[in-house]
Design a protein around this motif. Structure first.
Motif, PDB file in Angstrom:
ATOM      1  N   THR A   1       0.834  -1.201   0.000  1.00 19.47           N
ATOM      2  CA  THR A   1       0.000   0.000   0.000  1.00 19.47           C
ATOM      3  C   THR A   1       0.864   1.244   0.000  1.00 19.47           C
ATOM      4  OG1 THR A   1      -0.108   0.076   2.419  1.00 19.47           O
ATOM      5  CG2 THR A   1      -1.821  -1.180   1.290  1.00 19.47           C
ATOM      6  N   GLN A   2       0.229   2.385  -0.326  1.00 18.85           N
ATOM      7  CA  GLN A   2       0.899   3.673  -0.255  1.00 18.85           C
ATOM      8  C   GLN A   2      -0.104   4.737   0.163  1.00 18.85           C
ATOM      9  OE1 GLN A   2       2.419   3.828  -4.255  1.00 18.85           O
ATOM     10  NE2 GLN A   2       0.603   4.836  -5.062  1.00 18.85           N
ATOM     11  N   GLU A   3       0.386   5.894   0.548  1.00 20.74           N
ATOM     12  CA  GLU A   3      -0.471   6.938   1.083  1.00 20.74           C
ATOM     13  C   GLU A   3      -1.380   7.533   0.008  1.00 20.74           C
ATOM     14  OE1 GLU A   3      -0.828   7.933   4.304  1.00 20.74           O
ATOM     15  OE2 GLU A   3       0.432   6.174   4.699  1.00 20.74           O
TER      16      GLU A   3
ATOM     17  N   LYS B   1      -9.378   7.339  10.722  1.00 21.03           N
ATOM     18  CA  LYS B   1     -10.441   6.499  11.260  1.00 21.03           C
ATOM     19  C   LYS B   1     -10.600   5.175  10.521  1.00 21.03           C
ATOM     20  CE  LYS B   1     -15.085   6.844  13.116  1.00 21.03           C
ATOM     21  NZ  LYS B   1     -16.191   7.748  13.454  1.00 21.03           N
ATOM     22  N   ARG B   2     -10.333   5.161   9.224  1.00 25.77           N
ATOM     23  CA  ARG B   2     -10.580   3.964   8.413  1.00 25.77           C
ATOM     24  C   ARG B   2      -9.321   3.380   7.790  1.00 25.77           C
ATOM     25  NH1 ARG B   2     -15.215   1.546   9.600  1.00 25.77           N
ATOM     26  NH2 ARG B   2     -16.837   3.070  10.003  1.00 25.77           N
ATOM     27  N   ASN B   3      -8.150   3.940   8.155  1.00 28.66           N
ATOM     28  CA  ASN B   3      -6.880   3.418   7.654  1.00 28.66           C
ATOM     29  C   ASN B   3      -6.816   3.467   6.123  1.00 28.66           C
ATOM     30  OD1 ASN B   3      -4.300   2.288   8.027  1.00 28.66           O
ATOM     31  ND2 ASN B   3      -5.060   0.205   7.786  1.00 28.66           N
ATOM     32  N   LEU B   4      -7.283   4.580   5.564  1.00 23.71           N
ATOM     33  CA  LEU B   4      -7.339   4.737   4.106  1.00 23.71           C
ATOM     34  C   LEU B   4      -5.947   4.780   3.492  1.00 23.71           C
ATOM     35  CD1 LEU B   4      -8.893   5.410   1.459  1.00 23.71           C
ATOM     36  CD2 LEU B   4      -8.679   7.815   2.097  1.00 23.71           C
ATOM     37  N   LYS B   5      -5.758   3.945   2.442  1.00 18.61           N
ATOM     38  CA  LYS B   5      -4.509   3.934   1.678  1.00 18.61           C
ATOM     39  C   LYS B   5      -4.822   3.579   0.223  1.00 18.61           C
ATOM     40  CE  LYS B   5      -1.505   2.756   5.575  1.00 18.61           C
ATOM     41  NZ  LYS B   5      -0.535   1.785   6.129  1.00 18.61           N
ATOM     42  N   GLN B   6      -3.812   3.672  -0.602  1.00 24.33           N
ATOM     43  CA  GLN B   6      -3.946   3.256  -1.998  1.00 24.33           C
ATOM     44  C   GLN B   6      -3.248   1.908  -2.155  1.00 24.33           C
ATOM     45  OE1 GLN B   6      -2.869   6.345  -4.728  1.00 24.33           O
ATOM     46  NE2 GLN B   6      -2.908   5.010  -6.527  1.00 24.33           N
ATOM     47  N   VAL B   7      -3.764   1.074  -3.069  1.00 23.53           N
ATOM     48  CA  VAL B   7      -3.194  -0.259  -3.244  1.00 23.53           C
ATOM     49  C   VAL B   7      -3.139  -0.610  -4.727  1.00 23.53           C
ATOM     50  CG1 VAL B   7      -5.444  -1.414  -3.012  1.00 23.53           C
ATOM     51  CG2 VAL B   7      -3.360  -2.681  -2.472  1.00 23.53           C
ATOM     52  N   GLU B   8      -2.122  -1.354  -5.101  1.00 29.53           N
ATOM     53  CA  GLU B   8      -2.003  -1.860  -6.469  1.00 29.53           C
ATOM     54  C   GLU B   8      -2.523  -3.295  -6.503  1.00 29.53           C
ATOM     55  OE1 GLU B   8      -0.991  -0.332  -9.230  1.00 29.53           O
ATOM     56  OE2 GLU B   8      -0.598   1.564  -8.192  1.00 29.53           O
ATOM     57  N   ALA B   9      -3.489  -3.556  -7.372  1.00 28.20           N
ATOM     58  CA  ALA B   9      -4.041  -4.905  -7.469  1.00 28.20           C
ATOM     59  C   ALA B   9      -4.743  -5.070  -8.804  1.00 28.20           C
ATOM     60  CB  ALA B   9      -5.024  -5.173  -6.326  1.00 28.20           C
ATOM     61  N   SER B  10      -4.870  -6.318  -9.220  1.00 30.17           N
ATOM     62  CA  SER B  10      -5.624  -6.659 -10.417  1.00 30.17           C
ATOM     63  C   SER B  10      -6.924  -7.327  -9.995  1.00 30.17           C
ATOM     64  CB  SER B  10      -4.811  -7.618 -11.287  1.00 30.17           C
ATOM     65  OG  SER B  10      -5.596  -8.125 -12.349  1.00 30.17           O
TER      66      SER B  10
ATOM     67  N   MET C   1      -9.340   0.365   2.757  1.00 32.25           N
ATOM     68  CA  MET C   1      -9.637   0.918   4.081  1.00 32.25           C
ATOM     69  C   MET C   1     -10.469  -0.082   4.866  1.00 32.25           C
ATOM     70  SD  MET C   1     -12.382   3.977   3.363  1.00 32.25           S
ATOM     71  CE  MET C   1     -13.868   3.753   2.386  1.00 32.25           C
ATOM     72  N   ASP C   2     -10.618   0.203   6.164  1.00 28.00           N
ATOM     73  CA  ASP C   2     -11.409  -0.664   7.021  1.00 28.00           C
ATOM     74  C   ASP C   2     -12.876  -0.577   6.621  1.00 28.00           C
ATOM     75  OD1 ASP C   2      -9.054  -1.130   8.333  1.00 28.00           O
ATOM     76  OD2 ASP C   2      -9.439   0.328   9.927  1.00 28.00           O
ATOM     77  N   LEU C   3     -13.490  -1.725   6.363  1.00 27.41           N
ATOM     78  CA  LEU C   3     -14.886  -1.757   5.932  1.00 27.41           C
ATOM     79  C   LEU C   3     -15.743  -2.521   6.944  1.00 27.41           C
ATOM     80  CD1 LEU C   3     -14.437  -2.438   2.093  1.00 27.41           C
ATOM     81  CD2 LEU C   3     -14.883  -0.258   3.213  1.00 27.41           C
TER      82      LEU C   3
END
Length: 305
Positions: free
Chosen positions: A51-53, A65-74, A90-92
């Motif tokens: 992940t990255q910011e 609050k939800r640990n929001l980040k960006q992620v690389e995925a297919s 993020m936390d769901l």
């Protein structure tokens, strides 16, 4: 691409089987009200994804609050890879309250406890964390605008068939004459004109991720809509909110007229970082439940038939 979808028990969200980096499938929510396609933090951790910011001050609350980040995925459905410009994580999960074997929407109003009907179906999506907290885990991820903007979409709630196509060739529906132009609300939300008790139009957001219809506190007061005596808990990415329900005698949407619509009154405190963009309200499951929802993101048209 056509696939069969299900409805998440208790919250009536569309869920579809999605593979992440070839693993799965996992149940993801189809959410036309979500800005970004998102994978739950728990699944990202399970799969070991990097992940990255996320850049932007307006997302600071969700980062905290939800640990929001960006992620690389297919992401893929069946054999087809989904086109996604950006994917978040993020936390769901959401806290809930269980009383014995029943789950109540309940709160206190003027010192008097007010309860709604028990919702036993929600028990099927409740998890217990290691710390013993009871939480609602509605989904492993969300398919949002950063993916859907590339598609022609049809969600037929009668047949439970979802169709996603990258061109109108092969995009089949029988309601071409009922399509109407929509306007974007905040660049990514699909806004459709709604008439309330003969007045309007007011643009509401089409949101397959909403379990019911909501109305802004501002519009409810402007229309002087009567309130039910039920106190409910509304849930959004920013948390929960005790609120009331407004009663709309007549609501007209995309040539459909609905009578005695109950709409949860919300304000910007729970919606999320773009709350001020949603001026009037959100159309949810009770509007789509026996209809076909068509959104042509390419040509900016939509219909509910």
């Amino acid at each position: 691409m056509k696939i069969k979808f299900g409805l998440k028990p208790g919250i009536n969200h569309i869920f579809i089987p999605v593979h992440v980096n070839g693993k799965g499938p996992y149940n993801f929510t189809l959410d036309t009200g979500a800005q970004k396609t998102t994978i739950s933090s728990a699944l990202v951790h399970e799969l070991g994804l990097e992940t990255q910011e996320v850049i932007g001050e307006k997302y600071e609350h969700l980062k905290e609050k939800r640990n929001l980040k960006q992620v690389e995925a297919s992401l893929s459905v069946g054999t087809e890879e989904l086109i996604s410009d950006e994917i978040w994580t993020m936390d769901l999960v959401f806290s809930t309250e269980v009383k014995g074997k029943k789950i109540f929407q309940s709160s206190e109003s003027n010192g008097k406890e007010v309860k709604r009907v028990a919702q036993p179906a929600i028990r099927r999506i409740i998890k217990t964390t290691k710390s013993g907290e009871r939480v609602i885990e509605p989904t492993k991820g969300v398919i949002g605008y950063s993916t859907l903007k590339n598609y022609f979409l049809s969600a037929n709630y009668r047949t439970k068939i979802l169709q996603l196509e990258t061109s109108n060739t092969g995009f089949t529906h029988n309601n071409q004459e009922k399509l109407q132009k929509f306007q974007y609300i905040g660049n990514t939300l699909v806004g459709i004109p709604v008439t309330i008790n003969g007045e309007g139009p007011f643009h509401f957001v089409l949101d397959t991720g909403a379990g019911g219809t909501t109305i802004s506190k501002k519009l409810q007061e402007k229309m002087d809509l009567p309130l039910s005596d039920i106190v409910v808990k509304a849930v959004g990415v920013h948390g929960t909110q005790e609120t009331r329900m407004a009663i709309i005698n007549q609501m007209t949407v995309s040539s459909n007229t609905y009578e005695n619509v109950s709409a949860v009154i919300i304000d910007e405190s729970i919606i999320g970082p773009r709350a001020n963009e949603i001026e009037n309200g959100i159309l949810g499951y009770n509007i789509f439940r026996d209809k076909e929802l068509i959104i042509d993101y390419i040509n900016q048209t939509c219909a509910i038939t």
